[in-house]
Scaffold this motif. Structure first.
Motif, PDB file in Angstrom:
ATOM      1  N   PHE A 253       5.250   5.030   2.665  1.00 51.90           N
ATOM      2  CA  PHE A 253       4.924   5.507   1.322  1.00 51.90           C
ATOM      3  C   PHE A 253       4.459   4.379   0.403  1.00 51.90           C
ATOM      4  CE2 PHE A 253       8.360   8.878   2.199  1.00 51.90           C
ATOM      5  CZ  PHE A 253       7.460   9.618   2.950  1.00 51.90           C
ATOM      6  N   GLU A 254       4.677   3.115   0.811  1.00 56.79           N
ATOM      7  CA  GLU A 254       4.230   1.960   0.047  1.00 56.79           C
ATOM      8  C   GLU A 254       3.655   0.925   1.001  1.00 56.79           C
ATOM      9  OE1 GLU A 254       7.508   0.447  -2.159  1.00 56.79           O
ATOM     10  OE2 GLU A 254       7.595   2.131  -3.553  1.00 56.79           O
ATOM     11  N   PHE A 255       2.732   0.127   0.490  1.00 56.12           N
ATOM     12  CA  PHE A 255       2.121  -0.916   1.299  1.00 56.12           C
ATOM     13  C   PHE A 255       2.663  -2.283   0.910  1.00 56.12           C
ATOM     14  CE2 PHE A 255      -0.893   2.576   1.368  1.00 56.12           C
ATOM     15  CZ  PHE A 255      -1.224   2.645   2.727  1.00 56.12           C
ATOM     16  N   SER A 256       2.749  -3.162   1.896  1.00 54.52           N
ATOM     17  CA  SER A 256       3.224  -4.533   1.634  1.00 54.52           C
ATOM     18  C   SER A 256       2.187  -5.513   2.166  1.00 54.52           C
ATOM     19  CB  SER A 256       4.574  -4.768   2.309  1.00 54.52           C
ATOM     20  OG  SER A 256       4.480  -4.542   3.716  1.00 54.52           O
ATOM     21  N   ILE A 257       1.008  -5.454   1.578  1.00 54.00           N
ATOM     22  CA  ILE A 257      -0.112  -6.298   1.987  1.00 54.00           C
ATOM     23  C   ILE A 257      -0.478  -7.233   0.837  1.00 54.00           C
ATOM     24  CG2 ILE A 257      -2.524  -6.323   2.726  1.00 54.00           C
ATOM     25  CD1 ILE A 257      -0.749  -5.028   4.774  1.00 54.00           C
ATOM     26  N   LEU A 274      -2.210   1.437 -11.173  1.00 48.49           N
ATOM     27  CA  LEU A 274      -2.431   2.381 -10.079  1.00 48.49           C
ATOM     28  C   LEU A 274      -1.380   2.207  -8.986  1.00 48.49           C
ATOM     29  CD1 LEU A 274      -6.322   2.275  -9.542  1.00 48.49           C
ATOM     30  CD2 LEU A 274      -4.990   3.794 -10.998  1.00 48.49           C
ATOM     31  N   VAL A 275      -1.054   0.974  -8.682  1.00 50.14           N
ATOM     32  CA  VAL A 275      -0.072   0.704  -7.637  1.00 50.14           C
ATOM     33  C   VAL A 275       1.296   1.276  -8.002  1.00 50.14           C
ATOM     34  CG1 VAL A 275       1.133  -1.153  -6.404  1.00 50.14           C
ATOM     35  CG2 VAL A 275      -1.301  -1.351  -6.846  1.00 50.14           C
ATOM     36  N   GLN A 276       1.528   1.435  -9.286  1.00 45.63           N
ATOM     37  CA  GLN A 276       2.828   1.947  -9.746  1.00 45.63           C
ATOM     38  C   GLN A 276       2.915   3.472  -9.739  1.00 45.63           C
ATOM     39  OE1 GLN A 276       3.975   0.046 -13.519  1.00 45.63           O
ATOM     40  NE2 GLN A 276       2.730  -1.722 -12.940  1.00 45.63           N
ATOM     41  N   ILE A 277       1.787   4.158  -9.510  1.00 40.07           N
ATOM     42  CA  ILE A 277       1.841   5.622  -9.446  1.00 40.07           C
ATOM     43  C   ILE A 277       2.598   6.012  -8.183  1.00 40.07           C
ATOM     44  CG2 ILE A 277       0.518   7.773  -9.337  1.00 40.07           C
ATOM     45  CD1 ILE A 277      -1.838   6.288 -10.587  1.00 40.07           C
ATOM     46  N   ASN A 308     -12.602  -0.616  -7.804  1.00 35.84           N
ATOM     47  CA  ASN A 308     -11.535  -0.934  -6.859  1.00 35.84           C
ATOM     48  C   ASN A 308     -12.108  -1.125  -5.453  1.00 35.84           C
ATOM     49  OD1 ASN A 308      -9.108  -1.126  -5.422  1.00 35.84           O
ATOM     50  ND2 ASN A 308      -8.896   1.103  -5.297  1.00 35.84           N
ATOM     51  N   LYS A 309     -11.854  -2.274  -4.846  1.00 36.72           N
ATOM     52  CA  LYS A 309     -12.361  -2.583  -3.511  1.00 36.72           C
ATOM     53  C   LYS A 309     -11.319  -2.370  -2.423  1.00 36.72           C
ATOM     54  CE  LYS A 309     -15.510  -6.233  -5.170  1.00 36.72           C
ATOM     55  NZ  LYS A 309     -15.093  -6.154  -6.585  1.00 36.72           N
ATOM     56  N   LEU A 310     -10.145  -1.858  -2.804  1.00 38.81           N
ATOM     57  CA  LEU A 310      -9.037  -1.738  -1.853  1.00 38.81           C
ATOM     58  C   LEU A 310      -8.564  -0.287  -1.785  1.00 38.81           C
ATOM     59  CD1 LEU A 310      -7.156  -4.946  -3.027  1.00 38.81           C
ATOM     60  CD2 LEU A 310      -8.630  -4.739  -1.035  1.00 38.81           C
ATOM     61  N   ALA A 311      -9.403   0.557  -1.184  1.00 39.40           N
ATOM     62  CA  ALA A 311      -9.099   1.985  -1.101  1.00 39.40           C
ATOM     63  C   ALA A 311      -7.756   2.205  -0.401  1.00 39.40           C
ATOM     64  CB  ALA A 311     -10.211   2.709  -0.343  1.00 39.40           C
ATOM     65  N   PRO A 315      -4.099   2.836  -4.905  1.00 38.53           N
ATOM     66  CA  PRO A 315      -4.342   4.281  -4.778  1.00 38.53           C
ATOM     67  C   PRO A 315      -5.124   4.910  -5.927  1.00 38.53           C
ATOM     68  CG  PRO A 315      -2.102   3.904  -5.497  1.00 38.53           C
ATOM     69  CD  PRO A 315      -2.698   2.540  -5.263  1.00 38.53           C
ATOM     70  N   CYS A 316      -6.398   4.554  -6.045  1.00 38.11           N
ATOM     71  CA  CYS A 316      -7.212   5.171  -7.096  1.00 38.11           C
ATOM     72  C   CYS A 316      -7.430   6.664  -6.828  1.00 38.11           C
ATOM     73  CB  CYS A 316      -8.542   4.439  -7.242  1.00 38.11           C
ATOM     74  SG  CYS A 316      -9.503   4.304  -5.726  1.00 38.11           S
TER      75      CYS A 316
END
Length: 355
Positions: A253-257, A274-277, A308-311, A315-316
């Protein structure tokens, strides 16, 4: 610049030894340091070990030497003996600064050899020798060799003379030549392949390969930071692939990159928001503008979303219109719908499991 789609087309032609492409492009083989015609009969390398060039001079400047099997500089003619002598001599002594006496020492008439060289290669012999010399220097420098060492090996006593010659041929001074490389890899997902650009520190770009304007986006990134982009894999890229696989299975459910934000201060603010949504939830452009302190910046929020370049990682896709409609997703509204429904399904599953 040769686009990614062209590179894939060229690679298929290379695998098929397609003579129709001879003279259209050349293939540099990273594992051997040679460059070839598309029709070369030698064993074919993997795609990530190939570099594609539209001219032989570009391949030479990148540090590749002509293949002895397919003789890529001979198209469409055979190489006369005296011209082959010159090519062999450049390979044996790339640092040589050619004089009339050097032609005589090889038993060659200087004027005749130069004329035939130009007819065959469509470049002068001096251009060829310089390109090969500087290509070797560039390759060594980008692999960590000291500039002073390459300056001396190229036959230049002064740093200024080497830098002037390097700039004239390469278009940039030595100090501006890229020393960082981004590795490009493709990741398959249920909704299409994604292009991933990483190095050993960050993820720089993750986009669906058919996103509109992707080629321009990559070129801007390359020019802005003076990156070289080649095909290959990094540990960061492997983590992205693994975490995306888990995401689409509903196991993450979350990314760690570790990501690199390439944008203005305001755009970075939006991306942080956006990352906080939360997973499975959405916000409107208006709500994000308000949260950032200015309800009138709805358009600016939309612009930051589009930049945003990181689809998926940023999470746009979780941003929607105030009336609830799905709008403004560079990967396509069908993908946006899929991602939101995927997250909703697995979020509901988690809620049910907790009851």
């Amino acid at each position: 610049m040769i686009t990614i789609s062209q590179q894939q087309e060229f690679y298929q032609a290379f695998l098929g030894k397609d003579h129709a492409y001879d003279g259209i492009f050349f293939v540099g083989i990273k594992t051997t340091g040679i460059f070839c015609h598309p029709s070369c009969r030698a064993r074919k390398p993997k795609f990530e070990n190939c570099a594609f060039y539209k001219t032989a001079e570009e391949a030479l400047l990148a540090g590749f030497r002509p293949c002895k099997i397919c003789q890529p500089l001979s198209f469409p003619q055979l190489i006369p003996e005296e011209v082959q002598k010159l090519v062999d001599e450049v390979e044996a002594h790339p640092e040589k600064r050619w004089k009339e006496a050097d032609f005589s020492a090889l038993g060659l008439n200087s004027a005749t050899a130069r004329r035939k060289f130009k007819e065959i290669y469509q470049m002068t012999f001096v251009q060829y020798a310089r390109a090969r010399r500087m290509g070797i220097a560039l390759k060594a420098i980008t692999q960590g060799s000291k500039v002073i060492d390459q300056q001396l090996q190229a036959g230049y006593e002064s740093a200024s003379g080497f830098n002037d010659a390097f700039t004239k041929i390469m278009g940039n001074p030595v100090k501006k030549i890229a020393v960082q490389t981004l590795m490009a890899s493709f990741i398959s997902t249920p909704i299409g392949r994604m292009l991933c650009l990483t190095n050993d520190e960050y993820l720089y770009l993750l986009e669906f390969e058919n996103r509109r304007g992707l080629e321009r986006e990559i070129e801007r990134l390359r020019e802005k930071y003076n990156f070289r982009i080649i095909y290959g894999q990094t540990t960061i890229g492997q983590r992205v692939e693994e975490q995306l696989r888990e995401y689409f299975k509903g196991e993450r459910f979350e990314f760690s990159i570790p990501v690199f934000y390439d944008g203005s201060p305001f755009q970075k603010q939006v991306w942080d928001r956006l990352v906080q949504i939360p997973y499975g939830q959405t916000l409107s452009y208006q709500e994000i503008a308000v949260q950032l302190g200015d309800k009138n910046k709805v358009r600016a929020v939309g612009g930051a979303n589009g930049a945003n370049k990181l689809a998926i990682i940023i999470p746009c896709h979780r941003v929607i219109a105030q009336n609830g409609r799905l709008t403004g997703y560079a990967g396509g509204l069908e993908r946006k719908k899929y991602l939101l429904e995927l997250e909703q399904k697995y979020m509901n599953r988690e809620i049910e499991n907790k009851k």
